[in-house]
Design a protein around this motif. Structure first.
Motif, PDB file in Angstrom:
ATOM      1  N   THR A 197       0.805  -1.218   0.000  1.00 27.27           N
ATOM      2  CA  THR A 197       0.000   0.000   0.000  1.00 27.27           C
ATOM      3  C   THR A 197       0.837   1.267   0.000  1.00 27.27           C
ATOM      4  N   MET A 198       2.133   1.184  -0.310  1.00 26.41           N
ATOM      5  CA  MET A 198       3.029   2.325  -0.411  1.00 26.41           C
ATOM      6  C   MET A 198       2.934   3.239   0.816  1.00 26.41           C
ATOM      7  N   PRO A 199       3.329   2.760   1.987  1.00 28.39           N
ATOM      8  CA  PRO A 199       3.312   3.618   3.168  1.00 28.39           C
ATOM      9  C   PRO A 199       4.410   4.668   3.093  1.00 28.39           C
ATOM     10  N   LYS A 200       4.298   5.711   3.915  1.00 33.05           N
ATOM     11  CA  LYS A 200       5.390   6.674   4.025  1.00 33.05           C
ATOM     12  C   LYS A 200       6.574   5.997   4.703  1.00 33.05           C
ATOM     13  N   ALA A 201       7.781   6.306   4.233  1.00 33.71           N
ATOM     14  CA  ALA A 201       8.976   5.714   4.842  1.00 33.71           C
ATOM     15  C   ALA A 201       9.140   6.198   6.275  1.00 33.71           C
ATOM     16  N   GLN A 202       8.792   7.475   6.506  1.00 32.77           N
ATOM     17  CA  GLN A 202       8.878   8.055   7.847  1.00 32.77           C
ATOM     18  C   GLN A 202       7.477   8.413   8.323  1.00 32.77           C
ATOM     19  N   PRO A 203       7.056   7.916   9.499  1.00 29.17           N
ATOM     20  CA  PRO A 203       5.716   8.251   9.994  1.00 29.17           C
ATOM     21  C   PRO A 203       5.551   9.754  10.189  1.00 29.17           C
ATOM     22  N   LEU A 204       4.340  10.222   9.995  1.00 32.12           N
ATOM     23  CA  LEU A 204       4.064  11.664  10.044  1.00 32.12           C
ATOM     24  C   LEU A 204       3.851  12.155  11.472  1.00 32.12           C
ATOM     25  N   PHE A 205       4.670  13.110  11.870  1.00 34.23           N
ATOM     26  CA  PHE A 205       4.443  13.870  13.089  1.00 34.23           C
ATOM     27  C   PHE A 205       4.116  15.297  12.663  1.00 34.23           C
ATOM     28  N   ALA A 206       3.089  15.876  13.259  1.00 31.43           N
ATOM     29  CA  ALA A 206       2.653  17.223  12.887  1.00 31.43           C
ATOM     30  C   ALA A 206       2.316  18.024  14.135  1.00 31.43           C
ATOM     31  N   MET A 207       2.288  19.340  13.977  1.00 32.69           N
ATOM     32  CA  MET A 207       1.884  20.228  15.067  1.00 32.69           C
ATOM     33  C   MET A 207       0.490  20.762  14.758  1.00 32.69           C
ATOM     34  N   CYS A 208      -0.374  20.751  15.771  1.00 35.32           N
ATOM     35  CA  CYS A 208      -1.719  21.281  15.555  1.00 35.32           C
ATOM     36  C   CYS A 208      -2.234  21.978  16.806  1.00 35.32           C
ATOM     37  N   ARG A 209      -3.162  22.879  16.595  1.00 29.87           N
ATOM     38  CA  ARG A 209      -3.883  23.523  17.694  1.00 29.87           C
ATOM     39  C   ARG A 209      -5.271  23.885  17.191  1.00 29.87           C
ATOM     40  N   PRO A 210      -6.244  24.042  18.078  1.00 33.59           N
ATOM     41  CA  PRO A 210      -7.612  24.355  17.635  1.00 33.59           C
ATOM     42  C   PRO A 210      -7.672  25.720  16.956  1.00 33.59           C
ATOM     43  N   ARG A 211      -8.476  25.818  15.923  1.00 34.44           N
ATOM     44  CA  ARG A 211      -8.772  27.135  15.351  1.00 34.44           C
ATOM     45  C   ARG A 211      -9.621  27.908  16.356  1.00 34.44           C
ATOM     46  N   PRO A 212      -9.282  29.135  16.640  1.00 39.18           N
ATOM     47  CA  PRO A 212     -10.058  29.899  17.643  1.00 39.18           C
ATOM     48  C   PRO A 212     -11.551  29.918  17.357  1.00 39.18           C
ATOM     49  N   VAL A 213     -11.925  29.982  16.071  1.00 34.02           N
ATOM     50  CA  VAL A 213     -13.354  30.061  15.727  1.00 34.02           C
ATOM     51  C   VAL A 213     -14.078  28.745  15.986  1.00 34.02           C
ATOM     52  N   MET A 214     -13.325  27.652  16.195  1.00 33.01           N
ATOM     53  CA  MET A 214     -13.944  26.347  16.408  1.00 33.01           C
ATOM     54  C   MET A 214     -13.850  25.874  17.860  1.00 33.01           C
ATOM     55  N   THR A 215     -13.228  26.653  18.719  1.00 31.99           N
ATOM     56  CA  THR A 215     -12.991  26.223  20.104  1.00 31.99           C
ATOM     57  C   THR A 215     -14.288  25.891  20.842  1.00 31.99           C
TER      58      THR A 215
END
Length: 505
Positions: A481-499
């Motif tokens: 299934t052609m996985p990514k060679a390196q697992p994805l780490f990401a930074m996230c925070r809530p959008r203020p309008v959606m809090t």
């Protein structure tokens, strides 16, 4: 001992030599010049497979004849040739080659994925399309998908610590969410959650799933050079036998549990699980819908519906992080068409062409199966005017077709807007991430619903950025299934309008 070795080698040469002589006399597709005795062209193959095959096609022909050990194969890398395979020759190529994975994980080639074309396979396909994956059945399960996506958002929101950016292992998040969706649909049970009561069962389940994906993507040299089995090179087969024993017991335990609870509708998911649907069919036709058939269908759904969807979401978010303007454009589209007072639902996807473009562009660049699951010809036929013998394995390199610069403008660039033009401008056989013809994936509708809802909700609810200044590594790993060679780490925070909405989850 030396005499026996050379005698065996002599017999093998006698077996293969006539085939090479006959190949010259037939109108076979072009072939790489040097096919070695016993191994054929196997020595040319390197990982990742789809890129190696693409180089061979570019050098020789978009219709290429190769010999993979004892197996003749035709490699197709153009839309016109693919169309010919899945229309004129669709029934001829409706069989699967007999690999050891199909023997052991596919119940001796009797499951939907591995069964040969015929009455049994057609019935399995009907069960999948009508009883399990029909539009009505998928709609019945929509609450499960919605619930799991919002539980994922709740986890991310809780970890934000007052709206701060957090680093998240998105590979694990997507994998666990997708497995929970599939297992709730199949058996009405979640296997990944905080404060899991039955940790031992969850642990066994995770081990089985992980091992299934590992062995399903493993290359078993015995499939191509069978005589190696006689000298003990069959470690993969031994692992397959052990794994299938574990899978069988786990699935049978779930079936027995559902039998005991057939009249218990206390669980909101329990009355409409796939197991219950199949047990109902078993009551009417017990001679056909055996536990063996039910276990096989459960295992196909689990293995085909989890890693593929989770991997596509990981590729999609990786693309978005490397192209942050696309996130802002997608958020603007969602804010305009859905608003900020409610969370996105599956029915909203029809009004979000740019978000849909993100999904299609991801599947174009990183298809679920870069080389479609192999088919095998049941009789002689022709492709592009070339003769294809009976028993030839068909390999369609969808990755090359979908990334061919002669077909796509700037194919290496992530451009969701390319799918906002009329559909008729994109050839039908230029984009086939789920395959085509009789053996096309029946789970395409389910996959697109899960991926679309999850990705759309994450775009709507959170702000995303890369962990560092460097671009997300888009290297491809090994596997079907052609996985990514390196697992994805990401930074996230809530959008203020959606809090405020996220607080209510």
């Amino acid at each position: 001992m030396d005499i026996l070795f050379y005698y065996g080698l002599f017999l093998l040469l006698l077996y293969f030599l006539p085939k090479y002589v006959l190949q010259i006399k037939r109108n076979l597709p072009p072939s790489p010049a040097l096919s070695l005795p016993i191994v054929g062209h196997l020595y040319l193959l390197k990982k990742p497979l789809h890129r190696t095959l693409a180089k061979l096609s570019a050098r020789y022909s978009p219709i290429l004849f190769i010999r993979l050990g004892s197996r003749p194969a035709v490699l197709v890398s153009s839309p016109s040739a693919a169309e010919e395979c899945f229309t004129k020759n669709d029934i001829i190529f409706a069989n699967r080659p007999r690999f050891l994975a199909g023997k052991h994980l596919g119940y001796d080639y009797t499951t939907l994925v591995w069964a040969s074309y015929g009455h049994h396979w057609r019935n399995l396909r009907r069960i999948a399309s009508v009883e399990i994956l029909s539009s009505n059945r998928l709609q019945m399960f929509s609450g499960i998908r919605l619930d799991e996506v919002r539980l994922l958002c709740k986890r991310l929101f809780k970890g934000s610590n007052g709206g701060q950016y957090q680093i998240v292992d998105m590979k694990s998040m997507f994998f666990e969410m997708t497995l929970n969706v599939m297992m709730r649909m199949i058996a009405g049970k979640r296997f990944y959650e905080e404060n899991m009561a039955d940790l031992e069962e969850a642990k066994k389940f995770k081990e089985i799933v992980t091992e299934t994906f590992r062995l399903s993507g493993a290359t078993n040299i015995v499939d191509f050079i069978p005589f190696l089995k006689w000298v003990g090179l069959n470690n993969v087969e031994k692992s397959l036998v052990i794994l299938q024993g574990k899978r069988d017991k786990f699935m049978q335990d779930l079936i027995e549990e559902h039998r005991r609870m057939r009249n218990d509708f206390a669980s909101p998911d329990g009355s409409k699980t796939m197991i219950n649907v199949l047990l109902s069919l078993q009551e009417n036709e017990p001679e056909y819908y055996t536990d063996h058939v039910i276990r096989g269908m459960m295992q196909v759904m689990l293995s085909a519906g989890t890693d593929t969807s989770a991997g596509t979401m990981e590729w999609a978010l990786s693309n978005l992080l490397n192209n942050p303007k696309t996130i802002l454009q997608a958020q603007a589209e969602i804010d305009t068409n859905v608003g900020q007072r409610r969370l996105i639902e599956e029915s909203d996807m029809a009004t979000l062409p740019y978000v849909n473009g993100i999904l299609k562009e991801t599947l174009r660049m990183y298809p679920v199966a870069p080389v479609l699951v192999p088919h095998e010809s049941s009789e002689e036929c022709s492709i592009g005017g070339f003769h294809v013998p009976r028993g030839t394995m068909l390999l369609v390199n969808m990755w090359l077709i979908q990334n061919d610069p002669n077909l796509w403008e700037e194919p290496s660039k992530f451009k969701p807007e390319r799918f906002q033009r009329p559909e008729e401008e994109i050839g039908k056989y230029m984009l086939l991430p789920f395959g085509a013809g009789r053996r096309g994936c029946p789970g395409e509708g389910l996959a697109m619903r899960i991926i679309g809802l999850a990705l759309g909700t994450l775009i709507q609810c959170f702000e995303w950025k890369r962990v560092g200044e460097e671009m997300v590594d888009m290297s491809e790993g090994g596997g079907l299934t052609m996985p990514k060679a390196q697992p994805l780490f990401a930074m996230c925070r809530p959008r203020p309008v959606m809090t405020e909405l996220l607080h209510q989850l």
